[in-house]
Design a protein around this motif. Structure first.
Motif, PDB file in Angstrom:
ATOM      1  N   GLN B   6       0.879  -1.164   0.000  1.00 64.48           N
ATOM      2  CA  GLN B   6       0.000   0.000   0.000  1.00 64.48           C
ATOM      3  C   GLN B   6       0.920   1.219   0.000  1.00 64.48           C
ATOM      4  OE1 GLN B   6      -2.763  -2.037   3.261  1.00 64.48           O
ATOM      5  NE2 GLN B   6      -3.702  -0.167   2.480  1.00 64.48           N
ATOM      6  N   PRO B   7       1.031   1.893  -1.136  1.00 68.39           N
ATOM      7  CA  PRO B   7       2.060   2.930  -1.274  1.00 68.39           C
ATOM      8  C   PRO B   7       1.835   4.153  -0.401  1.00 68.39           C
ATOM      9  CG  PRO B   7       1.176   2.245  -3.411  1.00 68.39           C
ATOM     10  CD  PRO B   7       0.282   1.680  -2.371  1.00 68.39           C
ATOM     11  N   ASP B   8       0.596   4.425  -0.058  1.00 68.43           N
ATOM     12  CA  ASP B   8       0.267   5.646   0.690  1.00 68.43           C
ATOM     13  C   ASP B   8       0.050   5.326   2.158  1.00 68.43           C
ATOM     14  OD1 ASP B   8      -1.660   6.107  -2.166  1.00 68.43           O
ATOM     15  OD2 ASP B   8       0.125   7.291  -1.716  1.00 68.43           O
ATOM     16  N   GLU B  20      -9.590   7.247  -3.693  1.00 69.87           N
ATOM     17  CA  GLU B  20      -9.004   6.031  -4.231  1.00 69.87           C
ATOM     18  C   GLU B  20      -7.804   5.660  -3.383  1.00 69.87           C
ATOM     19  OE1 GLU B  20      -7.588   5.947  -8.324  1.00 69.87           O
ATOM     20  OE2 GLU B  20      -8.039   3.801  -8.405  1.00 69.87           O
ATOM     21  N   LEU B  21      -7.814   4.471  -2.835  1.00 67.92           N
ATOM     22  CA  LEU B  21      -6.684   3.947  -2.064  1.00 67.92           C
ATOM     23  C   LEU B  21      -6.021   2.848  -2.886  1.00 67.92           C
ATOM     24  CD1 LEU B  21      -8.250   3.682   1.511  1.00 67.92           C
ATOM     25  CD2 LEU B  21      -7.075   5.601   0.458  1.00 67.92           C
ATOM     26  N   ARG B  22      -4.698   2.935  -2.976  1.00 69.57           N
ATOM     27  CA  ARG B  22      -3.982   2.023  -3.854  1.00 69.57           C
ATOM     28  C   ARG B  22      -3.505   0.767  -3.150  1.00 69.57           C
ATOM     29  NH1 ARG B  22       0.731   5.222  -6.453  1.00 69.57           N
ATOM     30  NH2 ARG B  22       0.854   6.221  -4.407  1.00 69.57           N
ATOM     31  N   CYS B  23      -3.511  -0.302  -3.899  1.00 70.42           N
ATOM     32  CA  CYS B  23      -3.020  -1.583  -3.401  1.00 70.42           C
ATOM     33  C   CYS B  23      -2.398  -2.332  -4.578  1.00 70.42           C
ATOM     34  CB  CYS B  23      -4.151  -2.400  -2.800  1.00 70.42           C
ATOM     35  SG  CYS B  23      -3.677  -4.085  -2.332  1.00 70.42           S
ATOM     36  N   ASN B  24      -1.169  -2.756  -4.406  1.00 71.08           N
ATOM     37  CA  ASN B  24      -0.497  -3.572  -5.414  1.00 71.08           C
ATOM     38  C   ASN B  24      -0.041  -4.871  -4.775  1.00 71.08           C
ATOM     39  OD1 ASN B  24       0.271  -0.497  -6.267  1.00 71.08           O
ATOM     40  ND2 ASN B  24      -0.074  -1.838  -8.026  1.00 71.08           N
ATOM     41  N   TYR B  25      -0.105  -5.933  -5.548  1.00 68.12           N
ATOM     42  CA  TYR B  25       0.288  -7.218  -5.005  1.00 68.12           C
ATOM     43  C   TYR B  25       1.291  -7.877  -5.928  1.00 68.12           C
ATOM     44  CZ  TYR B  25      -2.637  -9.353  -8.549  1.00 68.12           C
ATOM     45  OH  TYR B  25      -3.153  -9.732  -9.749  1.00 68.12           O
ATOM     46  N   LYS B  68      -7.256  -5.289 -11.368  1.00 66.69           N
ATOM     47  CA  LYS B  68      -6.626  -5.112 -12.675  1.00 66.69           C
ATOM     48  C   LYS B  68      -5.404  -6.023 -12.735  1.00 66.69           C
ATOM     49  CE  LYS B  68      -8.176  -0.385 -13.591  1.00 66.69           C
ATOM     50  NZ  LYS B  68      -7.777   1.001 -13.946  1.00 66.69           N
ATOM     51  N   ARG B  69      -5.577  -7.112 -13.457  1.00 68.20           N
ATOM     52  CA  ARG B  69      -4.508  -8.102 -13.540  1.00 68.20           C
ATOM     53  C   ARG B  69      -3.245  -7.512 -14.159  1.00 68.20           C
ATOM     54  NH1 ARG B  69      -5.332 -13.492 -13.814  1.00 68.20           N
ATOM     55  NH2 ARG B  69      -7.500 -13.122 -14.416  1.00 68.20           N
ATOM     56  N   SER B  70      -3.415  -6.703 -15.202  1.00 69.13           N
ATOM     57  CA  SER B  70      -2.256  -6.163 -15.927  1.00 69.13           C
ATOM     58  C   SER B  70      -1.408  -5.258 -15.042  1.00 69.13           C
ATOM     59  CB  SER B  70      -2.724  -5.395 -17.163  1.00 69.13           C
ATOM     60  OG  SER B  70      -3.543  -4.306 -16.779  1.00 69.13           O
ATOM     61  N   GLN B  71      -2.030  -4.654 -14.047  1.00 71.63           N
ATOM     62  CA  GLN B  71      -1.314  -3.749 -13.147  1.00 71.63           C
ATOM     63  C   GLN B  71      -1.072  -4.367 -11.778  1.00 71.63           C
ATOM     64  OE1 GLN B  71      -3.344   0.052 -13.032  1.00 71.63           O
ATOM     65  NE2 GLN B  71      -3.664   0.068 -15.242  1.00 71.63           N
ATOM     66  N   SER B  72      -1.502  -5.599 -11.590  1.00 70.24           N
ATOM     67  CA  SER B  72      -1.393  -6.250 -10.281  1.00 70.24           C
ATOM     68  C   SER B  72      -1.909  -5.331  -9.179  1.00 70.24           C
ATOM     69  CB  SER B  72       0.061  -6.658  -9.990  1.00 70.24           C
ATOM     70  OG  SER B  72       0.519  -7.598 -10.920  1.00 70.24           O
ATOM     71  N   SER B  73      -3.088  -4.775  -9.446  1.00 72.63           N
ATOM     72  CA  SER B  73      -3.628  -3.820  -8.480  1.00 72.63           C
ATOM     73  C   SER B  73      -5.046  -4.181  -8.081  1.00 72.63           C
ATOM     74  CB  SER B  73      -3.609  -2.403  -9.064  1.00 72.63           C
ATOM     75  OG  SER B  73      -4.554  -2.286 -10.116  1.00 72.63           O
ATOM     76  N   PHE B  74      -5.426  -3.669  -6.942  1.00 69.86           N
ATOM     77  CA  PHE B  74      -6.785  -3.873  -6.406  1.00 69.86           C
ATOM     78  C   PHE B  74      -7.113  -2.617  -5.603  1.00 69.86           C
ATOM     79  CE2 PHE B  74     -10.476  -6.200  -5.640  1.00 69.86           C
ATOM     80  CZ  PHE B  74     -10.751  -6.376  -4.297  1.00 69.86           C
TER      81      PHE B  74
END
Lengths: 116, 110
Positions: B6-8, B20-25, B68-74
């Motif tokens: 979680q970058p923020d 919008e809260l970011r999450c990358n996995y 978003k699979r292409s961005q590995s984000s949720f």
């Protein structure tokens, strides 16, 4: 119905003392987790119980930490010879079994532990 | 092994503004994905989860998240925040076990 309860809600202890934290899961929930949440940090997995299976203890940070669960009910997390770095909120969660990764966890309010 | 970022650490928005809260996995396949919220002095509560199917997931309290699979984000979104949304939000990813991100604390300006 009642949710997950934890006691005590707050605990202040002196370095070197032992502490016991209690978790009462939701009735019928066979899975139970313990987590540690240090200030400004995410949840750190400690231990996982599922029914009568051997618990997953892979998250326990040292042999000072141990946990027990009586059947599918109450669990106790024990920290021996507490250190200041043990100060944290200890969260318990329970869930009904639907595959460990899929389980929706229901959390208790936590026990805030302060080691002086 | 899976991981979640979680970058923020903190986000501040005005009441009524969008969020919008970011999450990358990181994981080789599609994991199970969750968002939990922790209000002050409370345990965590599930907002929503994604296992498969429709990539836009609706949750409680007016929240939604898009896989978003292409961005590995949720990323978690809400069109209009309320003061009661001030809390800490945790993204979690699960394969064989669940791993939580470090959380994003949301502050709401009146």
């Amino acid at each position: 119905g009642a949710g997950v309860s934890q006691s005590p809600s707050n605990k202040v202890t002196e370095k070197g003392k032992d502490v016991e934290l209690r978790c009462d899961p939701i009735s019928g929930h066979t899975a139970l987790y313990w987590y540690r949440q240090r200030l400004g940090q995410g949840l750190e997995f400690l231990i996982y119980f599922q029914g009568n299976s051997a618990p997953d203890k892979s998250g326990l940070p040292s042999d000072r930490f141990s946990a027990e669960r009586t059947g599918e009910s109450v669990s106790t997390l024990t920290i021996q010879r507490t250190q200041q770095e043990d100060s944290a909120v200890y969260l318990c969660a329970s869930s009904s079994p639907s595959g460990r990764a899929k389980e929706t966890q229901y959390f208790g309010p936590g026990t805030r532990l302060l080691v002086l | 092994a899976q991981s979640v970022t979680q970058p923020d650490i903190h986000i501040t928005v005005s009441e009524g503004a969008s969020l919008e809260l970011r999450c990358n996995y990181s994981y080789g396949a599609t994991p199970y994905l969750f968002w939990y919220v922790q209000s002050p002095g409370q345990g965590l509560q599930l907002l929503l989860k994604y296992f498969s199917g429709d990539t836009l997931v609706q949750g409680i309290k007016g929240f939604e998240a898009e896989f978003k699979r292409s961005q590995s984000s949720f990323n978690l979104r809400k069109p209009s925040v309320h003061w009661s949304d001030a809390a800490e939000y945790f993204c979690a990813v699960a394969a064989d076990k669940i791993i939580f991100g470090k959380g994003t604390r949301l502050h709401i300006l009146p």
